[in-house]
Structure formats: C-alpha cells, structure tokens
Design an enzyme around this catalytic site. Structure first.
Site, mmCIF file in Angstrom:
data_model
loop_
_atom_site.group_PDB
_atom_site.id
_atom_site.type_symbol
_atom_site.label_atom_id
_atom_site.label_comp_id
_atom_site.label_asym_id
_atom_site.label_seq_id
_atom_site.Cartn_x
_atom_site.Cartn_y
_atom_site.Cartn_z
ATOM 1 N N ASP A 62 0.830 -1.199 0.000
ATOM 2 C CA ASP A 62 0.000 0.000 0.000
ATOM 3 C C ASP A 62 0.873 1.261 0.000
ATOM 4 O O ASP A 62 1.846 1.345 0.762
ATOM 5 C CB ASP A 62 -0.860 -0.043 1.272
ATOM 6 C CG ASP A 62 -1.967 0.994 1.282
ATOM 7 O OD1 ASP A 62 -2.850 0.932 0.429
ATOM 8 O OD2 ASP A 62 -1.923 1.876 2.169
ATOM 9 N N GLU A 82 14.383 -15.313 0.470
ATOM 10 C CA GLU A 82 14.709 -16.388 1.421
ATOM 11 C C GLU A 82 13.790 -17.593 1.200
ATOM 12 O O GLU A 82 14.044 -18.676 1.710
ATOM 13 C CB GLU A 82 14.507 -15.903 2.873
ATOM 14 C CG GLU A 82 15.561 -14.929 3.363
ATOM 15 C CD GLU A 82 15.147 -14.224 4.664
ATOM 16 O OE1 GLU A 82 14.112 -14.605 5.275
ATOM 17 O OE2 GLU A 82 15.854 -13.286 5.056
HETATM 18 C C1 GLC Z 1 -4.262 2.976 -0.629
HETATM 19 C C2 GLC Z 1 -5.470 2.088 -0.462
HETATM 20 C C3 GLC Z 1 -6.611 2.924 0.014
HETATM 21 C C4 GLC Z 1 -6.231 3.543 1.335
HETATM 22 C C5 GLC Z 1 -4.927 4.320 1.240
HETATM 23 C C6 GLC Z 1 -4.370 4.635 2.592
HETATM 24 O O1 GLC Z 1 -4.419 3.900 -1.641
HETATM 25 O O2 GLC Z 1 -5.748 1.423 -1.668
HETATM 26 O O3 GLC Z 1 -7.785 2.173 0.147
HETATM 27 O O4 GLC Z 1 -7.252 4.405 1.758
HETATM 28 O O5 GLC Z 1 -3.947 3.576 0.576
HETATM 29 O O6 GLC Z 1 -3.912 3.481 3.226
#
Ligand code: GLC
Length: 556
Positions: free
Chosen positions: A217, A267
């Site tokens: 993310d 790993e």
């Molecule tokens: C990313 C995720 C989204 C979230 C953001 C903050 O863009 O896809 O859903 O709100 O990150 O974590």
C-alpha cells in the site's frame, strides 16, 4: 458461445514455479464485504474459505486480500492496529491458516496487503508515542514536529492530507504528528531502524504462514525527508518536482527499503512476490517493479482511461514497453476498492481528457442508477475485460466485477463509512459504493452475504446480478469471466503481442505469439472478424461479424 475450449481445465499450479505471478489473474477480495460466515454483518475469513469453490470455478490463479488485520476501520482496514494478527471480527490466525490451506488446495495462491506508510492510531507504537515525551525513541517511530506560533498551538505547516483536511494533528503537548491520510493513520518514520526491522518481521511472519505474495500500500510514500527546521508550505510541497528528491513522495531512497524486502522475499522458495501500489509518473514505475525491488507495480492507466480505442492502444503499447525495460511484467486493472466500478464509469459520458476522476461528478449529483446507461456500461465493461484478459501481463480483478456489478452510488450519507466522504464534504463522496457486500443469492438476508445483514446497504437491483442468478444464465457476465479465465490459462504464451491492421479507428486487434487473437470493437458498428476459430465473445457474433461494443477471441 461456440467452440469454447474446455473451461474446466485450470492452469497448473506448481508451487515451485517462481514466475507464476508474471501473467497471473488475481482476484481482489475486500474481506469485510465478501462473505460473512458468522452472521455479524461483516465479511470474514471463514467466509472466504467457504467460497473457495467459487473462486476455483472462476479460474483465478491468485487472490489478493485487502487488510483483514485488527482495525477500528477509520479507513476500511487500511488503518492497521497490529500487522501480525487477524481482526477478531474477521476470525483468528487459525482461520487464516485454514483459508490459505483451502486456497492452496484449490491451486490458488494468496497475496496479502501490507500497509507500511502508516499504522493506525490504536497501534501499540502510537499509544506508546502518545504516552512518551517529545524527542523520545517512541515518538521517533512516527513523524512528530513541534507546532508553530504561540504555545505551539498552530500546525507545523499548512499541509493537506490526501483525504482532505489538515495533515498534522496535535497531541496536546505542543507536538503534532504527520498523517498523509486520515488522522487515525499516523505516518511512520522509515528512517527509524526499528520500523524497518519490524516490517521485515511482518513479511516473514506471513511468508512463514504460506503467503505467496504481498500488495504494498502507498509504496511511494514511505521515505520522507523533512527538514528539522521550518517546513515548506503546502504550495511549495506541491510545486516541488517529483524527481526522486521530493520531500514526501516517490523518493529514490525508498528503494533501499525494498532492496531489504527483496532479500526477505528471496529467502523463500519460490520467492515471495510483491506488487507496488505506487501512484507515480509512469516513467518512475520501473524501479518499483525491478527484480531488485518489489518485482511488480500496478499500472492504473487503463483504469483512468475512457473506453476509447486510441487511448487503450497508446496505454497498452507504452506499458508493454515499460515492462520490457524493467524486466517485470505489466499489470492491468479496471476496478478496485478505491474507484467507481468500471461498468459504471463506462455508463457515463466520456471525460475527454478532463482531470476529474471518472464517476465523481455522478456520485456528487446523487449517484442515481437512472443517470447511467447501465446496459452500455456493462457491454463496454465486458469488452474491456475480455481485451484485458488477452493481454500479456497480470490482470487484477476486483470482487463483483465478474458479476458486472455497477457502483452503488446512492448510499445515504448516514450510512457512509469512508473517511474521504467525511473529510471532504461536498467534494468527495468516497469509495463505499464499490465496497458494498456482493450478492450471492437472489433473495434472502443481504443477498446471501450473511445472516446478519450487510454493513453497507445493498440495492434491490443486486438480485439480478447475484451469483445465483448469473450462475444459471449461460450468457451472464459471471459465465463470461469463467470461460475467459479458463481459456486464458490454456492460451497464455510469451509476453508479446502483434497489432493487426483492422481498417477502422474504433477497432483494436492483436495476436499473441501462439495465434490467440483478440478483436475489440469500441464503436457501435459490427465488424467482420478475421478468419480463425471463434473461441469466445463478449457480444453477439452473427455471420462472422462481431456486433458493436464487444471483444472476440479467435485462434488462428
Ligand atoms: C491505498 C489504499 C486505500 C487507502 C490508502 C491509505 O491507496 O488502496 O484504500 O485508503 O492507501 O492506506
């Protein structure tokens, strides 16, 4: 459809195949909205396990689970309290193990979401930071700064968070913390060694439990370089070039972090995979996707395009070129948990280059189904998906798109959950409309999602798009996905395509090295298909002509 190769034949899932991800079809599950086994109104991991036969029947090669970790849901689970546990409302670690075993038993690999840019404000580290004084090691795990003005009562800078509103929040002793997203999502300080080590621990924790890969993310956000003295204004931050030295985003030194992660991935046998969610300029994606880094990066270009032959062709050529440069494979995405579903985007007038996110004006205007050309949107979505599934590279599919689901645009304000809605009144309606629990049955409590109702309201029109309804209809979108994914597994070959001359600007056709040919008609006029064995089509084919707004697959 005639002459379909045997869709029951699934791609062989060899656990030793280290390149399985390169052209995988990956099904994204938003766990809280997928299937609710215990009837508390929230989807859970046993719900996923119960539906493994469904995913096997779909023919996907992997699932990616959005966060299922303990969370107060300030941002739909992307506010993580504990990276190495399961939210008790979604199950236990034993449930996780059972789910992985069931998916692996069906030859489906498992990708989990890692949220390294920020924790939740309930994470043990953040609680510790709040209890500790300014300048303490506990505060150094986050990005704390003194406030400005008398009594340090003003934020250190006028920065704006991505969800709207200030990006700095006071903790009551003159210090403020940075949160690029909601205030419940304090940004971590990745210059801190303890933070780095803890995430290596998390990657091993899930890899040891059999996870095959990770979706990272906000991968472009971890490394930051805030000066100790006065901070630049938000206007200055926005104006500074994104050249690898930006104060907040896509810094070159973020790749030092991923080089460490790569060592952990390697790993394992086969090596664990990763895909970066990095909202960066296209020419900066390659480093995230490099073999020394995460290995693959999302390409959201088709997701942002209109249903338009010229736009599609430019994007496809460009991204296949980038993939060659990085040595990775490219990724195709039309829908996910952050955007208006593509059937709905395509049911709206084209933006013709306008900057706004497709669908946001419709949502702001009330998001009524009456304002959509639902049928056209669905025909386009089916055609786009069939084109996507014929392309070299990975295809990331979002739960419910296989049902041709439209966005639920008219959720009452009182029932909305997304912080993007609460923090941007009148500007952003948020992402709840693509996160409504999917319909499994025509009737019954929450259309078969679970006995305890649905945590977001489902509309009556879900009945006809339910798995039960579509299962019974050989021409349904669900059965189109099943046939397409089954064929894709059999037809996949080297990651190349050759464009074919079509004689029309609104028709794209390409051939893969083994003779698999895909033809898409973007406009309304039928198109005479080239010779070859017709394998599948998203729209009627009569007398050798594919009707408008459709894709056909042939084998020559
Ligand atoms: C990313 C995720 C989204 C979230 C953001 C903050 O863009 O896809 O859903 O709100 O990150 O974590």
């Amino acid at each position: 459809m005639t002459d379909v190769l045997d869709p029951e034949v699934q791609p062989a899932a060899s656990t030793a195949d280290a390149t399985w991800w390169r052209q995988a079809s990956v099904y994204q599950i938003y766990p809280r909205s997928f299937a609710d086994a215990d009837g508390d109104g929230i989807g859970d991991l046993p719900g996923v396990t119960e539906r493994v036969p469904y995913m096997a029947s779909l023919g996907v090669e992997a699932v990616w689970l959005s966060p299922f970790y303990p969370s107060a849901l300030a941002d739909g689970g992307y506010d993580v309290d504990d990276y190495r546990d399961v939210d008790p409302r979604l199950g236990t670690l034993d449930d996780f193990d059972a789910m992985v075993a069931a998916l692996h038993g069906a030859g489906i690999r498992v990708i989990v979401d890692v949220v390294p840019n920020h924790t939740s404000d309930r994470h043990a580290w953040f609680r510790e930071a709040l209890a500790a004084p300014a300048g303490s090691p506990a505060r150094d795990r986050y990005v704390f700064r003194d406030g400005s003005g008398p009594d340090r009562a003003e934020p250190p800078a006028d920065w704006v968070s991505i969800f709207g509103g200030p990006a700095w929040t006071a903790v009551g002793d003159g210090q403020w913390y940075l949160h690029n997203f909601a205030k419940e999502q304090p940004d971590l300080n990745w210059a801190n060694r303890e933070v780095r080590d803890d995430f290596l621990h998390t990657l091993r924790f899930w890899s040891d439990r059999g996870v095959d890969g990770f979706r990272i993310d906000v991968a472009h956000g971890l490394a930051k370089d805030l000066p100790e003295g006065p901070l630049p204004t938000w206007a200055e931050v926005l104006a500074s070039p994104k050249d690898g030295q930006h104060i907040l985003w896509d810094r070159d030194d973020v790749h030092e972090i991923y080089a460490e992660w790569r060592k952990v991935f390697d790993e394992y046998t086969p090596a664990r995979t990763a895909v970066a969610e990095a909202w960066v300029a296209a020419d900066r994606r390659a480093r995230y996707a490099s073999a020394e880094g995460l290995g693959q990066a999302f390409n959201f270009d088709l997701l942002e395009a209109d249903f338009d032959a010229a736009q599609f062709r430019t994007i496809i050529e460009f991204n296949l070129g980038l993939a060659e440069q990085s040595g990775s494979s490219t990724t195709w995405v039309f829908s996910n948990h952050d955007v208006v579903r593509h059937a709905t985007r395509y049911a709206l007038p084209a933006r013709n280059g306008a900057e706004e996110k497709q669908g946001s004006a419709w949502l702001l205007a009330g998001g009524s189904q009456d304002d959509l050309d639902r049928d056209l949107g669905l025909r386009r979505a089916r055609a786009a998906t069939l084109l996507e599934l014929a392309l070299p590279g990975s295809a990331y599919l979002y739960q419910g798109e296989e049902l041709g689901l439209h966005e639920v645009g008219d959720i009452p304000d009182a029932e909305r959950q997304d912080p993007a809605f609460f923090r941007n009144p009148g500007v952003d309606v948020g992402r709840d409309g693509c996160r409504v629990p999917i319909p499994w049955t025509r009737q019954g409590s929450s259309f078969g999602f679970g006995a305890g109702g649905s945590h977001l309201p489902q509309p009556a029109w879900f009945a006809d798009s339910s798995v039960e309804a579509e299962d019974a209809d050989p021409d349904s979108t669900l059965n189109l996905y099943r046939k397409a994914l089954g064929l894709r597994g059999q037809l996949q070959s080297e990651e190349h395509l050759e464009w074919l001359e079509t004689g029309r600007d609104d028709v794209l056709a390409f051939r893969r090295p083994n003779g698999w040919t895909s033809v898409t008609v973007f406009g309304d006029e039928p198109y005479d298909l080239p010779s070859g064995e017709l394998l599948l089509a998203s729209a009627p084919v009569a007398d050798g002509a594919l009707s408008g707004v459709g894709t056909a697959w042939l084998r020559s």
